[in-house]
Design an enzyme around this catalytic site. Sequence first.
Site, PDB file in Angstrom:
ATOM      1  N   ASN A 134     -12.991  -3.341   2.579  1.00 44.16           N
ATOM      2  CA  ASN A 134     -13.993  -2.328   2.625  1.00 44.16           C
ATOM      3  C   ASN A 134     -14.916  -2.260   1.542  1.00 44.16           C
ATOM      4  O   ASN A 134     -14.323  -2.338   0.466  1.00 44.16           O
ATOM      5  CB  ASN A 134     -13.271  -0.889   2.798  1.00 44.16           C
ATOM      6  CG  ASN A 134     -12.377  -0.843   4.002  1.00 44.16           C
ATOM      7  OD1 ASN A 134     -12.622  -1.127   5.127  1.00 44.16           O
ATOM      8  ND2 ASN A 134     -11.345  -0.330   3.605  1.00 44.16           N
ATOM      9  N   HIS A 161     -10.237  -5.043  -3.245  1.00 41.54           N
ATOM     10  CA  HIS A 161      -8.999  -5.348  -2.699  1.00 41.54           C
ATOM     11  C   HIS A 161      -9.084  -5.721  -1.142  1.00 41.54           C
ATOM     12  O   HIS A 161     -10.109  -5.220  -0.622  1.00 41.54           O
ATOM     13  CB  HIS A 161      -8.021  -4.111  -2.747  1.00 41.54           C
ATOM     14  CG  HIS A 161      -8.754  -2.912  -2.247  1.00 41.54           C
ATOM     15  ND1 HIS A 161      -9.621  -2.261  -2.940  1.00 41.54           N
ATOM     16  CD2 HIS A 161      -8.419  -2.288  -1.236  1.00 41.54           C
ATOM     17  CE1 HIS A 161     -10.089  -1.045  -2.390  1.00 41.54           C
ATOM     18  NE2 HIS A 161      -9.224  -1.324  -1.105  1.00 41.54           N
ATOM     19  N   ASP A 188       0.965  -1.240   0.006  1.00 36.66           N
ATOM     20  CA  ASP A 188      -0.291  -0.159  -0.099  1.00 36.66           C
ATOM     21  C   ASP A 188       0.966   1.310   0.021  1.00 36.66           C
ATOM     22  O   ASP A 188       1.810   1.378   0.629  1.00 36.66           O
ATOM     23  CB  ASP A 188      -0.817  -0.047   1.136  1.00 36.66           C
ATOM     24  CG  ASP A 188      -2.254   0.892   1.089  1.00 36.66           C
ATOM     25  OD1 ASP A 188      -3.379   0.582   0.915  1.00 36.66           O
ATOM     26  OD2 ASP A 188      -1.817   2.207   1.021  1.00 36.66           O
ATOM     27  N   ILE A 189       0.579   2.188  -0.777  1.00 33.52           N
ATOM     28  CA  ILE A 189       1.269   3.375  -1.100  1.00 33.52           C
ATOM     29  C   ILE A 189       1.365   4.197   0.138  1.00 33.52           C
ATOM     30  O   ILE A 189       2.157   5.132   0.433  1.00 33.52           O
ATOM     31  CB  ILE A 189       0.816   4.249  -2.264  1.00 33.52           C
ATOM     32  CG1 ILE A 189       1.991   4.856  -2.832  1.00 33.52           C
ATOM     33  CG2 ILE A 189      -0.610   5.175  -1.874  1.00 33.52           C
ATOM     34  CD1 ILE A 189       1.632   5.482  -4.134  1.00 33.52           C
ATOM     35  N   VAL A 223     -11.129   3.156  -3.420  1.00 29.43           N
ATOM     36  CA  VAL A 223     -10.540   2.560  -4.985  1.00 29.43           C
ATOM     37  C   VAL A 223     -11.695   1.388  -5.152  1.00 29.43           C
ATOM     38  O   VAL A 223     -11.893   0.230  -4.589  1.00 29.43           O
ATOM     39  CB  VAL A 223      -9.323   2.021  -4.930  1.00 29.43           C
ATOM     40  CG1 VAL A 223      -8.697   1.346  -6.221  1.00 29.43           C
ATOM     41  CG2 VAL A 223      -8.126   3.026  -4.487  1.00 29.43           C
ATOM     42  N   HIS A 260      -6.878  -5.701   2.262  1.00 28.48           N
ATOM     43  CA  HIS A 260      -5.994  -5.238   3.097  1.00 28.48           C
ATOM     44  C   HIS A 260      -5.020  -6.233   3.915  1.00 28.48           C
ATOM     45  O   HIS A 260      -6.023  -6.843   4.534  1.00 28.48           O
ATOM     46  CB  HIS A 260      -6.306  -3.859   3.990  1.00 28.48           C
ATOM     47  CG  HIS A 260      -6.840  -2.929   3.229  1.00 28.48           C
ATOM     48  ND1 HIS A 260      -6.188  -1.449   3.209  1.00 28.48           N
ATOM     49  CD2 HIS A 260      -8.079  -2.400   2.719  1.00 28.48           C
ATOM     50  CE1 HIS A 260      -7.001  -0.747   2.381  1.00 28.48           C
ATOM     51  NE2 HIS A 260      -8.091  -1.208   2.336  1.00 28.48           N
TER      52      HIS A 260
END
Length: 113
Positions: free
Chosen positions: A86, A99, A29-30, A95, A101
């Site tokens: 989420n 995805h 993750d950025i 986003v 996490h």
Amino acid sequence: MDCIFCKIVEGSIPANKIYEDDTVLAFHDIQPAAPVHALIIPKKHIAAMKDVREEDLPLIADIHRAAQKVAKELGVDESGYRLLNNCGKNAGQVVFHIHYHLLGGAKLGPLNH
Ligand code: AMP
Ligand code: ZN
């Protein structure tokens, strides 16, 4: 398609990749929210968990299989980690390419908010 995670899958936007196979990609993750914060995505564009169809369910298993590998690769398989999705606005999804996490590397707070 104007999807940042599809662009990462295609390679037109860079990512710090951790794991990849035919159906799944994992990258850092950025904006990490924990010492270890990976994102695991299907290569197929699915906007959110609510959009997962019966025929997509094998991809969800693929993500869990990849999560085991990513956790091991990042050294949190024994210390513990959280796999989190989420879905939608109230969960804070920003986003809209599904995805998960993978968070770890420290004791995480309770999910009580
Ligand atoms: P969510 O709130 O569940 O939709 O999470 C989206 C996550 O994607 C956030 O934790 C962002 O920091 C992360 N993110 C957004 N763009 C990128 C990117 N280009 N590379 C890596 N992570 C990203
Ligand atoms: Zn996408």
